[in-house]
Design a protein around this motif. Structure first.
Motif, short mmCIF file in Angstrom:
data_model
loop_
_atom_site.label_atom_id
_atom_site.label_comp_id
_atom_site.label_asym_id
_atom_site.label_seq_id
_atom_site.Cartn_x
_atom_site.Cartn_y
_atom_site.Cartn_z
N THR A 1 25.24 4.26 114.03
CA THR A 1 24.00 5.36 113.19
C THR A 1 25.35 6.25 112.87
O THR A 1 25.63 6.70 111.80
CB THR A 1 22.82 6.14 114.22
OG1 THR A 1 23.77 6.08 115.71
CG2 THR A 1 21.38 5.58 114.31
N ASP A 2 26.19 6.07 113.91
CA ASP A 2 27.75 7.58 113.83
C ASP A 2 28.21 6.71 112.54
O ASP A 2 28.97 7.74 111.67
CB ASP A 2 29.13 7.34 115.56
CG ASP A 2 28.30 8.14 116.04
OD1 ASP A 2 27.45 8.91 116.05
OD2 ASP A 2 28.95 8.12 117.06
N LYS A 3 28.36 5.04 112.40
CA LYS A 3 29.00 5.21 111.43
C LYS A 3 28.17 5.38 110.19
O LYS A 3 28.85 5.88 109.35
CB LYS A 3 29.00 3.57 110.79
CG LYS A 3 30.50 2.98 110.38
CD LYS A 3 31.84 3.28 110.22
CE LYS A 3 32.15 3.11 109.69
NZ LYS A 3 34.00 3.11 109.26
N LYS B 1 26.59 7.64 109.38
CA LYS B 1 26.43 8.94 109.48
C LYS B 1 27.87 9.89 108.61
O LYS B 1 27.80 10.21 107.57
CB LYS B 1 25.72 9.82 110.47
CG LYS B 1 25.54 10.23 111.19
CD LYS B 1 24.68 10.81 112.80
CE LYS B 1 23.72 11.35 112.73
NZ LYS B 1 22.78 11.21 113.96
N GLU B 2 28.71 8.67 108.97
CA GLU B 2 29.71 9.01 108.23
C GLU B 2 29.68 8.71 106.89
O GLU B 2 30.18 9.33 105.52
CB GLU B 2 31.19 7.98 108.90
CG GLU B 2 32.12 8.71 109.36
CD GLU B 2 33.19 7.78 110.04
OE1 GLU B 2 33.28 6.89 109.23
OE2 GLU B 2 32.96 7.72 111.34
N TYR B 3 29.15 7.09 106.03
CA TYR B 3 28.75 7.11 105.10
C TYR B 3 27.90 7.67 103.70
O TYR B 3 28.02 8.61 102.78
CB TYR B 3 28.31 5.86 105.13
CG TYR B 3 28.47 4.71 105.37
CD1 TYR B 3 29.89 4.21 105.24
CD2 TYR B 3 27.74 3.37 106.10
CE1 TYR B 3 30.53 3.28 105.64
CE2 TYR B 3 28.56 2.42 106.68
CZ TYR B 3 29.66 2.00 106.37
OH TYR B 3 30.95 1.09 106.45
N GLY C 1 28.09 11.58 104.84
CA GLY C 1 29.01 12.06 104.64
C GLY C 1 30.17 12.33 103.50
O GLY C 1 30.41 12.93 102.31
N GLU C 2 30.16 10.88 103.56
CA GLU C 2 31.16 10.20 101.94
C GLU C 2 30.16 10.52 100.89
O GLU C 2 31.19 11.44 99.69
CB GLU C 2 31.40 8.98 102.26
CG GLU C 2 31.90 8.40 101.56
CD GLU C 2 33.02 6.18 101.37
OE1 GLU C 2 32.86 6.41 102.40
OE2 GLU C 2 32.93 5.88 100.81
N GLN D 1 27.84 11.88 100.33
CA GLN D 1 27.94 13.30 99.57
C GLN D 1 29.19 14.00 99.21
O GLN D 1 28.45 14.84 98.22
CB GLN D 1 27.29 14.66 101.32
CG GLN D 1 25.64 14.30 101.04
CD GLN D 1 25.57 14.43 102.95
OE1 GLN D 1 26.56 14.90 104.18
NE2 GLN D 1 24.33 15.08 102.67
N SER D 2 30.30 13.96 99.82
CA SER D 2 31.51 14.24 99.07
C SER D 2 30.92 14.50 98.07
O SER D 2 32.55 14.68 97.50
CB SER D 2 31.72 15.22 100.11
OG SER D 2 32.37 13.32 100.69
N LEU E 1 20.57 8.18 103.63
CA LEU E 1 22.21 7.27 103.62
C LEU E 1 21.35 7.22 101.79
O LEU E 1 22.04 7.27 100.58
CB LEU E 1 22.36 6.34 103.90
CG LEU E 1 23.67 5.18 103.62
CD1 LEU E 1 24.62 6.69 102.82
CD2 LEU E 1 24.70 4.54 103.92
#
Ligand code: DAH
Length: 339
Positions: free
Chosen positions: A2-4, A6-8, A10-11, A13-14, A62
């Motif tokens: 799930t952390d991975k 969440k990183e996606y 973030g990616e 979103q930005s 995501l």
């Protein structure tokens, strides 16, 4: 895992771009048939039951984030494309047109020229670099005449015969030398005097000279002409002629207009009298006519001369003559005119 994800998120979103290809690469990476989300959904069945709920939520998040991103950027790019069509965005405010404005000295000069051309005066000009004859001697100011001191002169290369004209009266001389009466001419131009620069005087300024030569011209003709001028120029119909002295006219006078005493400024500029001096004038001295080849027994006439800066300062309430020559756009762009 799930952390991975969440990183996606973030990616996604930005992520930002203004390029169609980069956006497509983003879409393929996240949403394509071999994309990240496809793999993640495939992974779902391997996730332990107790983690399924959270895992499901993050991959959904995501998915929504990536889809939203693609949609908004796509829309932005499309609207930009439309706007950039043949005519651009037709609703966009126009580019402001920078319209130049005439210099206040030119405006006032044009007004003076206009007023006199309405009563038959033509415009004549002469050189700024003059000789002694046209600037002084022919005007009844022979060498050593004390009245030469009234006009501090710039000489060129220490040659006393070559100078910068101190007044536009020099054009009178040239005009009379070249033309036969009747003469009705005004001569605007730049003049030079070796004077200290201050708020009230400058070593370079402008004058307008007037000359009228015919048979039987009277002082009353002069006065009437000046009255007509002051009415047209200032809207003031009260003038007075004070006896004065100029070597080139006899009799000579200074012309005052009654400006009034309505405001504090009126008090200040008229020194509390209500009267303002605006020019010098007189009946052309017979010596000057003869010097210029006009028979003084047959012809006579009048002349006058005024400073343009002085009149512009009055009309526009400008307190410092130096403003005219500083070329400060903030000053200059305030003057709008139709002539
Ligand atoms: N030339 C004079 C000056 O510069 C102004 C002047 C006075 C001109 C009287 C004239 C005149 O033609 O008659 O101060």
């Amino acid at each position: 895992m799930t952390d991975k994800i969440k990183e996606y998120i973030g990616e996604a979103q930005s992520f930002t771009t203004d390029n169609k290809e980069t956006l497509e690469a983003f879409r393929i990476k996240f949403l394509g048939s071999k994309g990240l989300l496809k793999d993640l959904f495939a992974e779902f069945k391997n996730v332990p039951n107790d983690q399924k709920k959270e895992f499901g939520q993050v991959i959904n998040l995501l998915k929504v984030t990536a889809e939203d991103k693609v949609k908004t950027i796509q829309e932005a790019l499309e609207s930009k494309e439309v706007a950039g069509g043949v005519y651009g965005d037709l609703t966009r405010p126009g580019e402001p047109l920078v319209v130049g404005s005439r210099h206040p000295i030119s405006i006032v000069k044009n007004q003076i020229v206009d007023i006199f051309s309405n009563i038959g005066f033509n415009v004549s000009e002469g050189p700024e670099i003059e000789d002694d004859w046209h600037n002084f001697t022919a005007l009844n100011l022979p060498e050593y005449h004390p009245a030469r001191d009234m006009q501090d002169t710039f000489f060129i290369q220490s040659n006393p015969d070559v100078l910068l004209r101190t007044h536009t009266s020099s054009v009178q001389v040239r005009y009379m030398e070249e033309n036969k009466p009747p003469i009705r001419t005004i001569s605007p131009g730049r003049v030079f005097r070796n004077e200290a620069v201050s708020s009230r005087s400058h070593c370079i300024f402008h004058q307008v000279e007037g000359l009228y030569i015919d048979q039987n011209v009277s002082f009353a003709d002069l006065k009437q002409t000046l009255l007509y001028f002051t009415k047209e120029m200032f809207g003031k119909s009260k003038i007075r002629l004070r006896p004065s002295y100029f070597p080139f006219t006899e009799p000579s006078a200074e012309v005052d207009i009654y400006w009034g005493l309505k405001t504090e400024t009126d008090y200040r500029i008229t020194k509390g009298t209500g009267w303002l001096e605006i020019m010098g004038c007189g009946m052309v001295d017979p010596n000057v006519l003869n010097n210029c080849g006009i028979d003084a027994n047959k012809y006579n006439g009048f002349a006058f001369g005024m400073g343009i800066e002085r009149i512009a300062m009055l009309l526009y309430q400008i307190g410092d003559i130096r403003m005219f020559y500083e070329n400060d756009v903030r000053f200059l762009e305030q003057f709008k005119s139709s002539i």
